[in-house]
Design an enzyme around this catalytic site. Structure first.
Site, PDB file in Angstrom:
ATOM      1  N   HIS A 132      52.348  49.434 -35.811  1.00  0.00           N
ATOM      2  CA  HIS A 132      53.666  50.054 -35.991  1.00  0.00           C
ATOM      3  C   HIS A 132      53.858  50.251 -37.501  1.00  0.00           C
ATOM      4  CE1 HIS A 132      58.097  50.169 -36.123  1.00  0.00           C
ATOM      5  NE2 HIS A 132      58.055  50.478 -34.836  1.00  0.00           N
ATOM      6  N   ASP A 209      51.833  40.346 -35.453  1.00  0.00           N
ATOM      7  CA  ASP A 209      53.061  41.035 -35.081  1.00  0.00           C
ATOM      8  C   ASP A 209      53.208  40.920 -33.560  1.00  0.00           C
ATOM      9  OD1 ASP A 209      55.035  42.781 -34.375  1.00  0.00           O
ATOM     10  OD2 ASP A 209      54.218  44.519 -35.441  1.00  0.00           O
ATOM     11  N   GLN A 212      55.808  43.253 -29.521  1.00  0.00           N
ATOM     12  CA  GLN A 212      55.627  43.790 -28.160  1.00  0.00           C
ATOM     13  C   GLN A 212      54.912  42.792 -27.249  1.00  0.00           C
ATOM     14  OE1 GLN A 212      56.950  46.548 -27.087  1.00  0.00           O
ATOM     15  NE2 GLN A 212      57.493  47.556 -29.006  1.00  0.00           N
ATOM     16  N   LYS A 235      64.032  43.089 -28.683  1.00  0.00           N
ATOM     17  CA  LYS A 235      62.954  43.509 -27.768  1.00  0.00           C
ATOM     18  C   LYS A 235      62.641  42.422 -26.743  1.00  0.00           C
ATOM     19  CE  LYS A 235      60.698  46.400 -31.225  1.00  0.00           C
ATOM     20  NZ  LYS A 235      60.976  47.778 -30.847  1.00  0.00           N
ATOM     21  N   CYS A 373      56.712  55.528 -33.989  1.00  0.00           N
ATOM     22  CA  CYS A 373      56.474  54.825 -35.268  1.00  0.00           C
ATOM     23  C   CYS A 373      55.014  54.410 -35.401  1.00  0.00           C
ATOM     24  CB  CYS A 373      57.394  53.613 -35.430  1.00  0.00           C
ATOM     25  SG  CYS A 373      59.114  54.041 -35.602  1.00  0.00           S
TER      26      CYS A 373
HETATM   27  N1  PLP Z   1      56.090  45.928 -34.519  1.00  0.00           N
HETATM   28  C1  PLP Z   1      55.961  46.524 -33.329  1.00  0.00           C
HETATM   29  C2  PLP Z   1      54.653  46.411 -32.583  1.00  0.00           C
HETATM   30  C3  PLP Z   1      57.020  47.257 -32.792  1.00  0.00           C
HETATM   31  O1  PLP Z   1      56.885  47.850 -31.598  1.00  0.00           O
HETATM   32  C4  PLP Z   1      58.223  47.340 -33.517  1.00  0.00           C
HETATM   33  C5  PLP Z   1      59.347  48.155 -32.997  1.00  0.00           C
HETATM   34  O2  PLP Z   1      59.169  49.044 -32.184  1.00  0.00           O
HETATM   35  C6  PLP Z   1      58.318  46.673 -34.740  1.00  0.00           C
HETATM   36  C7  PLP Z   1      57.225  45.973 -35.211  1.00  0.00           C
HETATM   37  C8  PLP Z   1      59.576  46.694 -35.543  1.00  0.00           C
HETATM   38  O3  PLP Z   1      60.575  45.995 -34.873  1.00  0.00           O
HETATM   39  P1  PLP Z   1      62.087  46.000 -35.418  1.00  0.00           P
HETATM   40  O4  PLP Z   1      62.440  47.460 -35.572  1.00  0.00           O
HETATM   41  O5  PLP Z   1      62.853  45.337 -34.347  1.00  0.00           O
HETATM   42  O6  PLP Z   1      62.092  45.286 -36.693  1.00  0.00           O
END
Ligand code: PLP
Length: 415
Positions: A132, A209, A212, A235, A373
């Protein structure tokens, strides 16, 4: 993807669970809502909504600062939420749980703090091609500040990280690996435990990370042995504007604070300021305490259902939806990893994703179109975007059927 004949029996009472989520009872354009944009954000169960109301109606007060009843009560709930998070990811100690604004906030904290302390000119940070933007851009900014280099692990045509290429990226300049556990656009579940072990063999720490991952199966940070683990509250069925940074105590202890302000300090003098102990050193200013407590409630709610049931249901739903999607002529799925969760990115030949998304919206079906993204993922496949249906444990086989019906209708209208 395993072939399954039809809707299997599952040990989850999906109707009961769906009744826990008020928004799932609503209609969109006069049709019952089918919510398939869980990769972007998840819906909130009644217990979380009630908890937030209760906090604002009868308990609101700033934490850690007052000796009065309300403040002490709220502080107690906030610290209880930290313990709930610790338990949820099986961290050793609550000192290792820092509340942030989200996964993005957590990654930026590490990129700044770790970067300040350990990264210098010529050093290298490893990320993957399926990250992301939140797990790319903070590292690029660090590299620009420090004149360091970003190295990228590529993925293959199925959307699996190429492990041999990963191993070849290591050298004596490698300072950190930052990779996603589950891809938000391909659904791939990466073999992070093995990748962490390899990095540690080369004395390189790893940030995972988990934005997800945590909503789909249980995570044990001690078993993974990751150095940092991040995720977002919204999420995982909790409120927005709250997130978690887990860091091994030894790592967090050694890092400088990211932001300065109230609460993160011990003693402030114009000559010199000393910092608070962990985890408060990383929690500057008035924190999103209601968000943290709401997140704790969401994690307790998940615990009451249990990941055995959640994972089993989602696996069946994933296989069922995959097989049904494959029945649609001209539909190509991007992301066919052996280990994947129920995130489906796809295109239908001759149909623009945006038009398809708009037709499905009129049928009450919420899904996402665009790059999600993850522009480098789109560049890999030389496409400008996909349609993405992303499922959570409250999605039913009926939701999958409505998706397929909607897509067939879009094909008949647009082709
Ligand atoms: N990492 C992953 C894999 C994501 O899917 C997302 C958001 O879609 C993020 C990071 C960023 O999350 P946040 O916007 O809640 O900070």
């Amino acid at each position: 993807m395993p072939m399954i004949p039809d809707k299997p029996t599952v040990s989850i009472d999906i109707d009961l669970i769906r009744r826990n989520f008020p928004v799932l009872q609503t209609q969109v354009h006069g049709k019952p809502l089918v919510y398939l944009d869980n990769g972007a954000t998840t819906q909130k169960p009644r217990v979380v909504i009630d908890k937030l109301n209760e906090l604002y109606e009868s308990k609101n007060s700033s934490i850690h600062r007052g000796v009065h009843f309300l403040s002490e009560q709220m502080t107690g709930e906030y610290e209880h939420a930290r313990e709930t998070v610790r338990n949820f990811i099986n961290a050793r100690n609550t000192n290792e749980i820092v509340f942030t604004s989200g996964a993005t906030g957590s990654i930026n904290t590490v990129a700044f703090s770790f970067g300040e302390k350990y990264v210098k000119e010529g050093d290298e940070i490893i990320v993957s091609e399926m990250e992301h933007h939140s797990n790319i851009v903070p590292w690029q900014m660090l590299c620009a500040r420090k004149k360091a280099k970003l190295k990228v692990i590529p993925f293959d045509e199925n959307g699996e990280l190429i492990q041999n290429e990963y191993k070849l990226l290591f050298n004596d300049k490698t300072r950190l690996v930052a990779i996603t556990q589950v891809s938000n656009s391909l659904g791939t579940v990466n073999p992070v435990k093995e990748m962490i072990r390899f990095a540690h063999d080369h004395h390189v720490p790893v940030l995972i990370d988990g934005a997800q991952a945590v909503q789909h199966s249980s995570v044990d940070v001690q078993d993974l042995d990751c150095d940092f683990y991040v995720f977002s509250g919204h999420k995982v069925f909790g409120p927005t504007g709250i997130g978690v940074l887990y860091g091994k105590e030894i790592m967090l202890d050694a890092l400088p604070p990211y932001q300065g302000g109230g609460d993160m300090v011990d003693c402030v003098k114009f000559e010199k300021t000393t910092y608070n102990e962990l985890p408060f050193k990383f929690e500057a200013g008035t924190m999103n305490y209601t968000g943290a407590i709401g997140l704790g409630t969401a994690l307790e709610y998940i615990g009451s259902i249990g990941f055995d049931a959640i994972t089993q249901h989602e696996k069946s739903l994933c296989a069922y939806t995959h097989n049904k999607l494959k029945e649609i002529e001209g539909l190509d799925i991007y992301g066919n990893a052996k280990e994947k969760i129920s995130i489906f990115s796809f295109l239908i030949q001759g149909l623009h994703p945006l038009d398809t998304g708009m037709i499905l919206d009129k049928m009450g079906i919420a899904l996402r179109t665009g790059t999600h993204c993850t522009q480098p993922v789109m560049d890999h496949f030389q496409i400008t975007g996909t349609i993405r249906a992303s499922m959570a444990f409250y999605n039913s086989f009926g939701d999958a059927d409505r998706l397929i019906e909607g897509l067939k209708k879009a094909v008949s209208m647009l082709k």
